[in-house]
Write a protein that holds these residues in place. Structure first.
Motif, PDB file in Angstrom:
ATOM      1  N   LEU A  12      -0.814  24.812  32.405  1.00 41.65           N
ATOM      2  CA  LEU A  12      -0.712  25.238  33.445  1.00 41.65           C
ATOM      3  C   LEU A  12      -1.334  27.085  33.921  1.00 41.65           C
ATOM      4  N   VAL A  13      -0.175  27.632  33.622  1.00 44.27           N
ATOM      5  CA  VAL A  13      -0.021  28.678  33.203  1.00 44.27           C
ATOM      6  C   VAL A  13      -1.676  29.578  32.872  1.00 44.27           C
ATOM      7  N   PHE A  14      -2.046  28.992  31.628  1.00 39.34           N
ATOM      8  CA  PHE A  14      -3.463  29.176  30.929  1.00 39.34           C
ATOM      9  C   PHE A  14      -4.348  28.396  32.198  1.00 39.34           C
ATOM     10  N   PHE A  15      -4.990  27.112  32.869  1.00 40.54           N
ATOM     11  CA  PHE A  15      -5.431  27.301  33.561  1.00 40.54           C
ATOM     12  C   PHE A  15      -6.042  28.225  34.689  1.00 40.54           C
ATOM     13  N   GLU A  16      -4.733  28.388  35.562  1.00 40.41           N
ATOM     14  CA  GLU A  16      -4.696  29.322  36.189  1.00 40.41           C
ATOM     15  C   GLU A  16      -4.993  31.276  35.740  1.00 40.41           C
ATOM     16  N   ALA A  17      -5.092  31.228  34.654  1.00 38.82           N
ATOM     17  CA  ALA A  17      -4.965  32.712  34.262  1.00 38.82           C
ATOM     18  C   ALA A  17      -7.076  32.852  34.111  1.00 38.82           C
ATOM     19  N   ALA A  18      -7.405  31.183  33.596  1.00 35.54           N
ATOM     20  CA  ALA A  18      -9.085  31.408  33.539  1.00 35.54           C
ATOM     21  C   ALA A  18      -9.071  31.865  34.715  1.00 35.54           C
ATOM     22  N   LYS A  19      -8.983  31.402  36.242  1.00 38.32           N
ATOM     23  CA  LYS A  19      -9.614  31.974  37.246  1.00 38.32           C
ATOM     24  C   LYS A  19     -10.085  33.578  36.681  1.00 38.32           C
ATOM     25  N   MET A  20      -9.413  34.251  36.253  1.00 39.42           N
ATOM     26  CA  MET A  20      -9.462  35.763  36.067  1.00 39.42           C
ATOM     27  C   MET A  20     -12.021  35.821  35.027  1.00 39.42           C
ATOM     28  N   CYS A  38      -2.231  17.626  26.307  1.00 40.52           N
ATOM     29  CA  CYS A  38      -2.812  18.678  26.829  1.00 40.52           C
ATOM     30  C   CYS A  38      -4.012  19.002  26.387  1.00 40.52           C
ATOM     31  N   VAL A  39      -5.121  19.353  27.123  1.00 36.94           N
ATOM     32  CA  VAL A  39      -5.763  20.004  27.170  1.00 36.94           C
ATOM     33  C   VAL A  39      -6.539  20.831  27.934  1.00 36.94           C
ATOM     34  N   VAL A  40      -6.913  21.972  27.928  1.00 34.54           N
ATOM     35  CA  VAL A  40      -7.633  22.907  28.881  1.00 34.54           C
ATOM     36  C   VAL A  40      -9.194  23.501  28.203  1.00 34.54           C
ATOM     37  N   GLY A  41      -9.906  23.350  28.853  1.00 32.95           N
ATOM     38  CA  GLY A  41     -11.519  23.639  28.679  1.00 32.95           C
ATOM     39  C   GLY A  41     -11.446  24.736  29.708  1.00 32.95           C
ATOM     40  N   PHE A  86     -20.849  16.134  29.468  1.00 33.95           N
ATOM     41  CA  PHE A  86     -19.808  16.826  28.670  1.00 33.95           C
ATOM     42  C   PHE A  86     -19.650  17.776  28.142  1.00 33.95           C
ATOM     43  N   THR A  87     -19.118  18.997  28.206  1.00 27.63           N
ATOM     44  CA  THR A  87     -18.635  20.036  28.194  1.00 27.63           C
ATOM     45  C   THR A  87     -17.894  20.307  26.758  1.00 27.63           C
ATOM     46  N   ILE A  88     -18.460  21.579  26.198  1.00 24.59           N
ATOM     47  CA  ILE A  88     -17.830  21.727  24.329  1.00 24.59           C
ATOM     48  C   ILE A  88     -17.659  23.434  25.398  1.00 24.59           C
ATOM     49  N   PRO A  89     -15.856  23.435  26.099  1.00 29.07           N
ATOM     50  CA  PRO A  89     -15.765  24.827  26.194  1.00 29.07           C
ATOM     51  C   PRO A  89     -15.287  26.025  25.536  1.00 29.07           C
ATOM     52  N   GLU A  90     -15.634  26.749  25.819  1.00 27.40           N
ATOM     53  CA  GLU A  90     -15.876  28.350  25.019  1.00 27.40           C
ATOM     54  C   GLU A  90     -14.298  28.226  24.623  1.00 27.40           C
ATOM     55  N   PHE A  91     -13.239  28.650  25.562  1.00 27.69           N
ATOM     56  CA  PHE A  91     -12.092  28.266  25.147  1.00 27.69           C
ATOM     57  C   PHE A  91     -11.262  27.091  25.087  1.00 27.69           C
ATOM     58  N   LEU A  92     -10.521  27.110  24.441  1.00 21.70           N
ATOM     59  CA  LEU A  92      -9.506  25.707  24.765  1.00 21.70           C
ATOM     60  C   LEU A  92      -8.204  25.561  24.037  1.00 21.70           C
ATOM     61  N   LYS A 101      -6.917  37.683  25.824  1.00 19.99           N
ATOM     62  CA  LYS A 101      -6.266  38.356  26.470  1.00 19.99           C
ATOM     63  C   LYS A 101      -5.798  37.965  27.805  1.00 19.99           C
ATOM     64  N   LYS A 102      -6.696  37.946  28.302  1.00 19.21           N
ATOM     65  CA  LYS A 102      -6.356  37.113  30.036  1.00 19.21           C
ATOM     66  C   LYS A 102      -5.991  35.818  30.509  1.00 19.21           C
ATOM     67  N   LEU A 103      -6.086  34.750  28.925  1.00 20.07           N
ATOM     68  CA  LEU A 103      -5.617  33.402  28.820  1.00 20.07           C
ATOM     69  C   LEU A 103      -4.475  33.605  29.620  1.00 20.07           C
ATOM     70  N   PHE A 104      -3.807  34.755  27.461  1.00 16.23           N
ATOM     71  CA  PHE A 104      -2.743  34.414  28.001  1.00 16.23           C
ATOM     72  C   PHE A 104      -1.913  35.232  28.098  1.00 16.23           C
ATOM     73  N   ASN A 105      -1.682  35.824  29.615  1.00 14.05           N
ATOM     74  CA  ASN A 105      -1.074  36.257  30.328  1.00 14.05           C
ATOM     75  C   ASN A 105       0.081  35.504  31.168  1.00 14.05           C
ATOM     76  N   THR A 106       0.991  35.641  30.211  1.00 10.32           N
ATOM     77  CA  THR A 106       2.293  34.483  30.805  1.00 10.32           C
ATOM     78  C   THR A 106       2.705  35.373  32.408  1.00 10.32           C
ATOM     79  N   PHE A 107       1.905  35.811  32.586  1.00  4.92           N
ATOM     80  CA  PHE A 107       2.901  36.619  34.033  1.00  4.92           C
ATOM     81  C   PHE A 107       2.003  36.280  35.067  1.00  4.92           C
ATOM     82  N   ILE A 108       1.279  35.173  34.441  1.00  9.73           N
ATOM     83  CA  ILE A 108       0.470  34.800  36.196  1.00  9.73           C
ATOM     84  C   ILE A 108       1.446  34.011  36.733  1.00  9.73           C
TER      85      ILE A 108
END
Length: 461
Positions: A41-49, A65-68, A135-141, A175-182
């Protein structure tokens, strides 16, 4: 976090670019690595950036769980959606350069998406951002499977791309997606509620009963809509967070397309495939939960003994068995249902286990199973014709197959119920019920009110 093997990715990208220069075809490159744990969920929220569409899918019971994030490729089909999607997916698998040493379910090349309930129904403006099949193949998963986490990058290359530049862009995004301070934002509240044509819906139930009494159908499922105005623009991460906490035995999903998001918590699996091992679910017959353990047990026993609900459940069991019979061997279906409890509701539940024959695919099964009698009715064509003529809404993706499939021969589809379409500070929630000969109109109306609860509660209602 495990460092990216830059030279390996650069080599794969160079190889793909050379192939594009030679054959001119679309070329996808997929690279998967294991990473340190991060809250999806943190990864999902970080993806807003990154300002890209996001997809969330989880099954807490399976620790999966998968996040695309973003789009490497879209498979969009309009007419023969099952055949077109399968054909294009198989072509991509044959041509893609896939580096995935793990081959774990949900990793590698993975497509997530869904389709509309009824392709013959004209699409309304409510669902303008959701194609009949996409059906979407995500850029980042990001994939979390059995307490291990994986990160996949999927890139579509062209002949003019440069490997080092592409690699640099991927590292910046990672780097943005793995921002754990989100931080996960707070939820929203409901400003107002509006039932869309409740009396007209009740009239359609009455007409359905008349049709059934004339033996022109056995069951017709009718859905209705509840419109909400929210106090603020909806924070999708906050809604997912509450769904995870309150609907632990359901599939939690969210599909963003443009400014809209189709989101929900469905308890109903359509079909799951692990290689050729098939698992489907009969879920029909509904009752509320009790306020005490004793009351809850009493309601459950009453549900098991209720003739109307058992008949409704039996329709689904027979249909699933009939639908998979030509495609599977070793079909195993228990003789009686059990109770499947959720936070707000409890259902009659029967699992189906089988082995898929070699020449068939997940799309063959989804095509045969959709719509189940729990969402359409029986006989199928008669009930769908009635729904098209009398239902008060365009269901869009509500009640339809949603799910994922990967390059490791794994896939899973659920039925998109207990859901809503979020459009900024507005939301449309959907709920339906199965009308049979013994249906009571007011009781069916109250059943839909109960089915609104999972989404209403997480939105603050």
């Amino acid at each position: 976090m495990i460092e990216m093997k830059e030279d390996q990715i650069e080599f794969l990208l160079s190889k793909a670019i050379d192939q594009v220069k030679t054959n001119g075809e679309i070329q996808l490159v997929s690279f998967t690595k294991q990473v340190n744990r991060i809250d999806p969920l943190v990864f999902f929220e970080a993806a807003k950036m990154l300002e890209k569409n996001r997809i969330f899918w989880s099954s807490t019971a399976d620790d999966f769980c998968v996040v695309g994030v973003g789009k490497a490729y879209d498979i969009v089909a309009n007419k023969s959606r099952y055949n077109e999607t399968e054909k294009e997916w198989n072509k991509l698998l044959q041509e893609a350069i896939i580096h995935n040493p793990y081959e774990v379910a949900g990793t590698g090349l993975l497509a997530l998406g869904g389709m509309s309930f009824d392709p013959k129904r004209e699409r309304s403006s409510l669902w303008e951002n959701f194609q009949p099949s996409r059906f979407t193949i995500p850029e980042f998963l990001l994939t979390k499977n059995n307490n291990t986490t994986y990160f996949t990058i999927n890139i579509q290359v062209t002949k003019n791309d440069h490997p080092k530049q592409m690699l640099r862009a991927c590292k910046q995004a990672e780097k943005k997606l793995f921002n754990t301070f989100i931080k996960i934002p707070q939820g929203v509240g409901i400003k107002s509620k509006e039932e869309k044509n409740p009396e007209a819906w009740k009239h359609s139930v009455r007409l359905a009963k008349e049709k059934i009494e004339k033996n022109e159908a056995k069951k017709i499922v009718l859905a209705r809509e509840l419109r909400l105005e929210l106090k603020n623009k909806a924070e999708i991460s906050a809604i997912i967070d509450k769904l995870i906490k309150t609907q632990a035995t359901s599939y939690i999903f969210a599909f963003e397309n443009g400014n809209d998001c189709f989101i929900g918590a469905t308890p109903e699996r359509l079909v799951k495939l692990e290689k050729n091992q098939l698992l489907s679910t009969c879920l029909a017959g509904t009752a509320p939960r009790g306020n005490t353990k004793e009351e809850d047990t009493r309601i459950g026993i009453s549900l098991l003994d209720d003739e109307k609900n058992r008949e409704e459940h039996d329709f689904v069991v027979k249909m699933i068995k009939r639908a998979i019979n030509d495609y599977c061997t070793d079909i195993d279906i228990p003789g009686k249902p059990v109770i499947y409890p959720l936070k707000n509701l409890q259902h009659l539940f029967t699992p189906v286990i089988a082995k898929l024959k070699d020449k068939y695919s997940i799309f063959d099964i989804v095509r045969e199973l959709h719509p189940t009698p729990a969402l359409g009715g029986t006989p199928t064509e008669e009930s769908l014709a009635f729904i098209r003529e009398h239902e008060q809404l365009d269901r869009g993706w509500y009640g339809a197959p949603i799910g994922w499939l990967d390059s490791n021969q794994n896939s899973e589809f659920a039925v998109a119920i207990r859901s809503g379409l979020i459009k900024g500070d507005k939301a449309s929630l959907f709920a339906g019920c199965g009308v049979v000969k013994d249906s009571d109109i007011e009781a069916e109306y109250e059943e839909t009110n109960i089915k609104f609860l999972p989404m209403l509660s997480v939105l603050g209602g």
